[in-house]
Design a protein around this motif. Structure first.
Motif, PDB file in Angstrom:
ATOM      1  N   ILE A  17       0.840  -1.205   0.000  1.00  0.00           N
ATOM      2  CA  ILE A  17       0.000   0.000   0.000  1.00  0.00           C
ATOM      3  C   ILE A  17       0.871   1.249   0.000  1.00  0.00           C
ATOM      4  N   GLU A  18       1.942   1.259   0.781  1.00  0.00           N
ATOM      5  CA  GLU A  18       2.847   2.414   0.795  1.00  0.00           C
ATOM      6  C   GLU A  18       3.430   2.694  -0.586  1.00  0.00           C
ATOM      7  N   ASN A  19       3.688   1.639  -1.346  1.00  0.00           N
ATOM      8  CA  ASN A  19       4.306   1.801  -2.663  1.00  0.00           C
ATOM      9  C   ASN A  19       3.312   2.034  -3.791  1.00  0.00           C
ATOM     10  N   THR A  22      -2.679   0.996  -2.976  1.00  0.00           N
ATOM     11  CA  THR A  22      -3.803   0.064  -2.955  1.00  0.00           C
ATOM     12  C   THR A  22      -3.291  -1.377  -2.972  1.00  0.00           C
ATOM     13  N   LEU A  23      -4.175  -2.294  -2.657  1.00  0.00           N
ATOM     14  CA  LEU A  23      -3.900  -3.719  -2.866  1.00  0.00           C
ATOM     15  C   LEU A  23      -4.706  -4.241  -4.061  1.00  0.00           C
ATOM     16  N   LYS A  24      -5.826  -3.615  -4.317  1.00  0.00           N
ATOM     17  CA  LYS A  24      -6.725  -4.050  -5.386  1.00  0.00           C
ATOM     18  C   LYS A  24      -6.005  -4.066  -6.731  1.00  0.00           C
ATOM     19  N   MET A  49      -8.007  -9.805  -0.848  1.00  0.00           N
ATOM     20  CA  MET A  49      -7.862  -8.375  -1.110  1.00  0.00           C
ATOM     21  C   MET A  49      -8.007  -7.988  -2.581  1.00  0.00           C
ATOM     22  N   GLY A  50      -8.357  -8.917  -3.436  1.00  0.00           N
ATOM     23  CA  GLY A  50      -8.569  -8.601  -4.845  1.00  0.00           C
ATOM     24  C   GLY A  50      -7.281  -8.448  -5.634  1.00  0.00           C
ATOM     25  N   MET A  51      -6.235  -9.100  -5.169  1.00  0.00           N
ATOM     26  CA  MET A  51      -4.949  -9.065  -5.870  1.00  0.00           C
ATOM     27  C   MET A  51      -4.865 -10.231  -6.851  1.00  0.00           C
ATOM     28  N   HIS A  52      -3.929 -10.146  -7.763  1.00  0.00           N
ATOM     29  CA  HIS A  52      -3.702 -11.216  -8.733  1.00  0.00           C
ATOM     30  C   HIS A  52      -2.421 -11.930  -8.317  1.00  0.00           C
ATOM     31  N   ALA A  95       4.616  -8.027 -13.268  1.00  0.00           N
ATOM     32  CA  ALA A  95       4.265  -8.086 -11.849  1.00  0.00           C
ATOM     33  C   ALA A  95       4.585  -6.758 -11.174  1.00  0.00           C
ATOM     34  N   ASP A  96       3.728  -6.361 -10.251  1.00  0.00           N
ATOM     35  CA  ASP A  96       3.999  -5.178  -9.434  1.00  0.00           C
ATOM     36  C   ASP A  96       4.962  -5.527  -8.303  1.00  0.00           C
ATOM     37  N   VAL A  97       4.785  -6.726  -7.752  1.00  0.00           N
ATOM     38  CA  VAL A  97       5.584  -7.179  -6.618  1.00  0.00           C
ATOM     39  C   VAL A  97       6.190  -8.536  -6.944  1.00  0.00           C
TER      40      VAL A  97
END
Length: 178
Positions: A17-19, A22-24, A49-52, A95-97
């Motif tokens: 969330i800091e980066n 959101t988590l969605k 949390m609605g993440m992929h 990927a975001d993460v």
């Protein structure tokens, strides 16, 4: 426990969330032994949390199929998704993460190191993986990390297996994306 690590996930998701704000709809790729406490808990949390969520690992190290099925239902209800893949390119692309953990968990005997290294070396988080994810992606690790020879374990791994790093390279671990 060996199966779940929920408090770590709360801290990790706060970092996301800091980066990203959101988590969605965050594309979250977990590299390594996806059937352990971190893989399980990240998959559960991401599904809620609605993440992929992508588990990027050899099939024999994928999460329990019953847990995967439960998480797929959670993800469907939250707008997320669950993907299991052996393909590093598929797992990392966009990927975001990018997230990883140690390859041998607490309490496992030293005798599993050789086999685990052989299984997971293709899933090491390195510059190529981060390049596939993209310049705005972040790297995360719940620690401890074996990214160099500056610890007793790191040096022992080097002496026994000739590897400077295991689950993540020093280049990624010390990068601005980490």
């Amino acid at each position: 426990t060996d199966l779940y690590h929920p408090t770590q996930i709360l801290a990790d998701f706060h970092t996301v969330i800091e980066n990203f704000g959101t988590l969605k709809d965050i594309k979250f790729a977990y590299f390594g032994d996806a059937r352990n406490n971190m893989g399980n808990s990240l998959m559960i949390g991401a599904a809620k949390m609605g993440m992929h969520f992508r588990a990027v690992a050899p099939k024999e190290l994928w999460p329990d199929p019953k847990l995967v099925d439960k998480c797929k239902i959670l993800a469907e209800n939250s707008g997320g998704s669950i993907t299991l893949t052996e393909d590093v390119n598929e797992g990392a692309s966009g990927a975001d993460v990018i997230y990883t953990d140690v390859w041998v968990s607490m309490g496992e005997p030293e005798s599993v190191w050789k086999d685990r290294i052989e299984q997971l070396l293709p899933y090491q988080v390195n510059k190529n993986v981060m390049d596939l994810a993209g310049k705005n992606s972040i790297f995360m690790h719940c620690l401890p990390a074996f990214h160099n020879r500056e610890t007793v374990v790191g040096e022992d791994i080097y002496q026994k297996f000739g590897l400077e790093s295991l689950e993540v390279t020093e280049e990624v671990f010390e990068s601005k994306q980490s």
